[in-house]
Design a protein around this motif. Structure first.
Motif, PDB file in Angstrom:
ATOM      1  N   ALA A 169      -4.554  -2.905  -9.995  1.00  0.00           N
ATOM      2  CA  ALA A 169      -3.406  -2.064 -10.322  1.00  0.00           C
ATOM      3  C   ALA A 169      -3.660  -0.612  -9.926  1.00  0.00           C
ATOM      4  N   VAL A 170      -4.881  -0.147 -10.177  1.00  0.00           N
ATOM      5  CA  VAL A 170      -5.216   1.235  -9.821  1.00  0.00           C
ATOM      6  C   VAL A 170      -5.204   1.411  -8.304  1.00  0.00           C
ATOM      7  N   LEU A 171      -5.805   0.469  -7.595  1.00  0.00           N
ATOM      8  CA  LEU A 171      -5.885   0.570  -6.145  1.00  0.00           C
ATOM      9  C   LEU A 171      -4.495   0.547  -5.506  1.00  0.00           C
ATOM     10  N   ALA A 172      -3.580  -0.185  -6.117  1.00  0.00           N
ATOM     11  CA  ALA A 172      -2.213  -0.219  -5.606  1.00  0.00           C
ATOM     12  C   ALA A 172      -1.552   1.153  -5.700  1.00  0.00           C
ATOM     13  N   GLU A 173      -1.968   1.964  -6.676  1.00  0.00           N
ATOM     14  CA  GLU A 173      -1.387   3.292  -6.857  1.00  0.00           C
ATOM     15  C   GLU A 173      -2.038   4.341  -5.968  1.00  0.00           C
ATOM     16  N   ILE A 174      -3.328   4.226  -5.719  1.00  0.00           N
ATOM     17  CA  ILE A 174      -4.035   5.274  -4.977  1.00  0.00           C
ATOM     18  C   ILE A 174      -4.245   4.941  -3.504  1.00  0.00           C
ATOM     19  N   GLY A 175      -3.994   3.706  -3.112  1.00  0.00           N
ATOM     20  CA  GLY A 175      -4.322   3.265  -1.755  1.00  0.00           C
ATOM     21  C   GLY A 175      -3.659   4.076  -0.660  1.00  0.00           C
ATOM     22  N   GLN A 176      -2.414   4.532  -0.895  1.00  0.00           N
ATOM     23  CA  GLN A 176      -1.699   5.281   0.135  1.00  0.00           C
ATOM     24  C   GLN A 176      -2.310   6.664   0.405  1.00  0.00           C
ATOM     25  N   CYS A 177      -3.219   7.099  -0.454  1.00  0.00           N
ATOM     26  CA  CYS A 177      -3.863   8.408  -0.241  1.00  0.00           C
ATOM     27  C   CYS A 177      -4.801   8.401   0.952  1.00  0.00           C
ATOM     28  N   PHE A 178      -5.240   7.223   1.376  1.00  0.00           N
ATOM     29  CA  PHE A 178      -6.300   7.135   2.376  1.00  0.00           C
ATOM     30  C   PHE A 178      -5.713   6.764   3.727  1.00  0.00           C
ATOM     31  N   ILE A 179      -5.797   7.712   4.664  1.00  0.00           N
ATOM     32  CA  ILE A 179      -5.271   7.465   6.004  1.00  0.00           C
ATOM     33  C   ILE A 179      -6.327   7.836   7.046  1.00  0.00           C
ATOM     34  N   GLU A 180      -6.202   7.199   8.199  1.00  0.00           N
ATOM     35  CA  GLU A 180      -7.086   7.464   9.339  1.00  0.00           C
ATOM     36  C   GLU A 180      -6.234   7.844  10.542  1.00  0.00           C
ATOM     37  N   LYS A 181      -6.716   8.785  11.316  1.00  0.00           N
ATOM     38  CA  LYS A 181      -6.036   9.204  12.530  1.00  0.00           C
ATOM     39  C   LYS A 181      -7.036   9.314  13.670  1.00  0.00           C
ATOM     40  N   GLU A 182      -6.597   8.918  14.832  1.00  0.00           N
ATOM     41  CA  GLU A 182      -7.391   9.075  16.049  1.00  0.00           C
ATOM     42  C   GLU A 182      -8.768   8.448  15.933  1.00  0.00           C
ATOM     43  N   GLY A 183      -8.869   7.414  15.145  1.00  0.00           N
ATOM     44  CA  GLY A 183     -10.105   6.662  15.071  1.00  0.00           C
ATOM     45  C   GLY A 183     -11.200   7.251  14.224  1.00  0.00           C
ATOM     46  N   SER A 184     -11.343   8.574  14.217  1.00  0.00           N
ATOM     47  CA  SER A 184     -12.478   9.181  13.520  1.00  0.00           C
ATOM     48  C   SER A 184     -12.073  10.094  12.368  1.00  0.00           C
ATOM     49  N   ARG A 185     -10.841  10.584  12.344  1.00  0.00           N
ATOM     50  CA  ARG A 185     -10.403  11.486  11.279  1.00  0.00           C
ATOM     51  C   ARG A 185      -9.891  10.675  10.096  1.00  0.00           C
ATOM     52  N   LYS A 186     -10.397  11.047   8.925  1.00  0.00           N
ATOM     53  CA  LYS A 186      -9.992  10.358   7.705  1.00  0.00           C
ATOM     54  C   LYS A 186      -9.639  11.381   6.625  1.00  0.00           C
ATOM     55  N   THR A 187      -8.801  10.972   5.703  1.00  0.00           N
ATOM     56  CA  THR A 187      -8.551  11.802   4.521  1.00  0.00           C
ATOM     57  C   THR A 187      -9.873  12.172   3.880  1.00  0.00           C
ATOM     58  N   ASP A 188     -10.073  13.470   3.623  1.00  0.00           N
ATOM     59  CA  ASP A 188     -11.328  13.874   2.976  1.00  0.00           C
ATOM     60  C   ASP A 188     -11.102  14.582   1.643  1.00  0.00           C
ATOM     61  N   ILE A 189      -9.851  14.884   1.299  1.00  0.00           N
ATOM     62  CA  ILE A 189      -9.554  15.508   0.010  1.00  0.00           C
ATOM     63  C   ILE A 189      -8.313  14.875  -0.592  1.00  0.00           C
ATOM     64  N   VAL A 190      -8.391  14.554  -1.873  1.00  0.00           N
ATOM     65  CA  VAL A 190      -7.223  14.090  -2.623  1.00  0.00           C
ATOM     66  C   VAL A 190      -7.030  15.042  -3.802  1.00  0.00           C
ATOM     67  N   VAL A 191      -5.862  15.662  -3.847  1.00  0.00           N
ATOM     68  CA  VAL A 191      -5.512  16.567  -4.941  1.00  0.00           C
ATOM     69  C   VAL A 191      -4.964  15.739  -6.099  1.00  0.00           C
ATOM     70  N   LEU A 192      -5.563  15.884  -7.262  1.00  0.00           N
ATOM     71  CA  LEU A 192      -5.070  15.208  -8.459  1.00  0.00           C
ATOM     72  C   LEU A 192      -3.994  16.094  -9.084  1.00  0.00           C
ATOM     73  N   ALA A 193      -2.740  15.834  -8.714  1.00  0.00           N
ATOM     74  CA  ALA A 193      -1.639  16.705  -9.099  1.00  0.00           C
ATOM     75  C   ALA A 193      -0.912  16.205 -10.336  1.00  0.00           C
ATOM     76  N   CYS A 194      -1.680  15.682 -11.252  1.00  0.00           N
ATOM     77  CA  CYS A 194      -1.199  15.307 -12.582  1.00  0.00           C
ATOM     78  C   CYS A 194      -2.406  15.395 -13.501  1.00  0.00           C
ATOM     79  N   THR A 195      -2.262  16.077 -14.630  1.00  0.00           N
ATOM     80  CA  THR A 195      -3.424  16.308 -15.485  1.00  0.00           C
ATOM     81  C   THR A 195      -3.936  15.029 -16.136  1.00  0.00           C
ATOM     82  N   HIS A 196      -3.151  13.967 -16.101  1.00  0.00           N
ATOM     83  CA  HIS A 196      -3.644  12.681 -16.606  1.00  0.00           C
ATOM     84  C   HIS A 196      -4.727  12.089 -15.709  1.00  0.00           C
ATOM     85  N   TYR A 197      -4.621  12.326 -14.403  1.00  0.00           N
ATOM     86  CA  TYR A 197      -5.427  11.581 -13.454  1.00  0.00           C
ATOM     87  C   TYR A 197      -6.929  11.841 -13.529  1.00  0.00           C
TER      88      TYR A 197
END
Length: 267
Positions: A169-197
């Motif tokens: 259930a958790v992975l279903a919510e956070i999975g979209q945060c992780f993206i790759e571009k051009e083979g080598s570039r990956k998401t390296d920062i995720v902002v937790l924009a809710c104080t619950h998280y």
């Protein structure tokens, strides 16, 4: 002014119990102050509210809170609430200082190396013009993905109360945060924009497909609140404060136990 009882309290407001992450940091920086924690659990979650109705609710609630408790400063420890109604609160109550919570997009843009940043938020924060303006102002050179989770705030509330939350259930919510571009570039920062998280940050780290920097805004919010609150040398912590208010008037047993763990009586 040296007696703790003469010091006004700091009021910390959230839609639920997520603002406890901010309270925890604020107490470290303001040990001489008492705190009132207000959870609008009767209105939780805020994501499904019409904007006009939610504005009216929060402003009406603060009219009562300010009248009854006369705090030194109010910390709005909720991205959804502050991005929607922060300006309205300041206009309605010009005598009061409000410290807000906004997505930490500026520090994320300054720290990213890949240029790929994700903002994990509630749907209300994602759709707010305030959030888009932050991206336009501070992150034009980054690719910023906004991920609005429908369920994660509820899951975090359950998790901190000790209820089971499945990895799937958790992975279903956070999975979209992780993206790759051009083979080598990956998401390296995720902002937790809710104080619950941040309460689930260890779970997020464990389930993430690769390591990222999870930005928790709580410490920065607490530092800003400290800047707004006069430091009174020799003041003693007041016993009259450090209590919590739930707008439902009836928090459940696990919530009461959690508040006790944070040293908060139920007001």
């Amino acid at each position: 002014m040296t007696a703790g009882s003469e010091l006004k309290p700091v009021l910390v407001f959230d839609s639920g119990i997520g603002g406890l992450t901010v309270l925890r940091e604020a107490r470290v920086l303001m040990p001489e102050r008492g705190f009132i924690y207000v959870a609008d659990d009767a209105g939780f979650p805020y994501g499904g509210w019409e904007e006009a109705a939610l504005k009216d609710r929060i402003i009406t609630l603060f009219a009562r809170l300010l009248r009854d408790h006369d705090p030194e400063v109010c910390v709005i420890a909720c991205n959804t609430a502050f991005t929607l109604v922060g300006a309205d609160l300041r206009a309605a109550f010009p005598h009061m200082t409000f410290v807000g919570t906004v997505p930490a997009i500026k520090p994320a843009a300054e720290r990213t190396r890949s240029g790929l940043v994700s903002v994990l938020a509630t749907p209300g924060t994602v759709k707010r013009a305030y959030t888009r303006d932050l991206i336009e102002s501070f992150a034009q050179k980054c690719h910023v993905r906004l991920v609005g989770s429908e369920n994660l705030a509820r899951m975090a509330e359950a998790y901190i109360r000790g209820e089971p939350v499945s990895d799937e259930a958790v992975l279903a919510e956070i999975g979209q945060c992780f993206i790759e571009k051009e083979g080598s570039r990956k998401t390296d920062i995720v902002v937790l924009a809710c104080t619950h998280y941040p309460f689930m940050a260890n779970v997020f780290r464990r389930l993430a497909p690769w390591p990222v920097d999870w930005i928790d805004p709580a410490e920065a919010i607490a530092r800003q609140a400290r800047r707004k609150v006069p430091l009174v040398e020799g003041a003693e912590h007041p016993d009259a404060f450090d209590f919590s208010i739930f707008t439902s008037g009836n928090p459940d047993f696990s919530t009461r136990r959690l508040m006790q763990g944070f040293g908060l009586a139920i007001g």
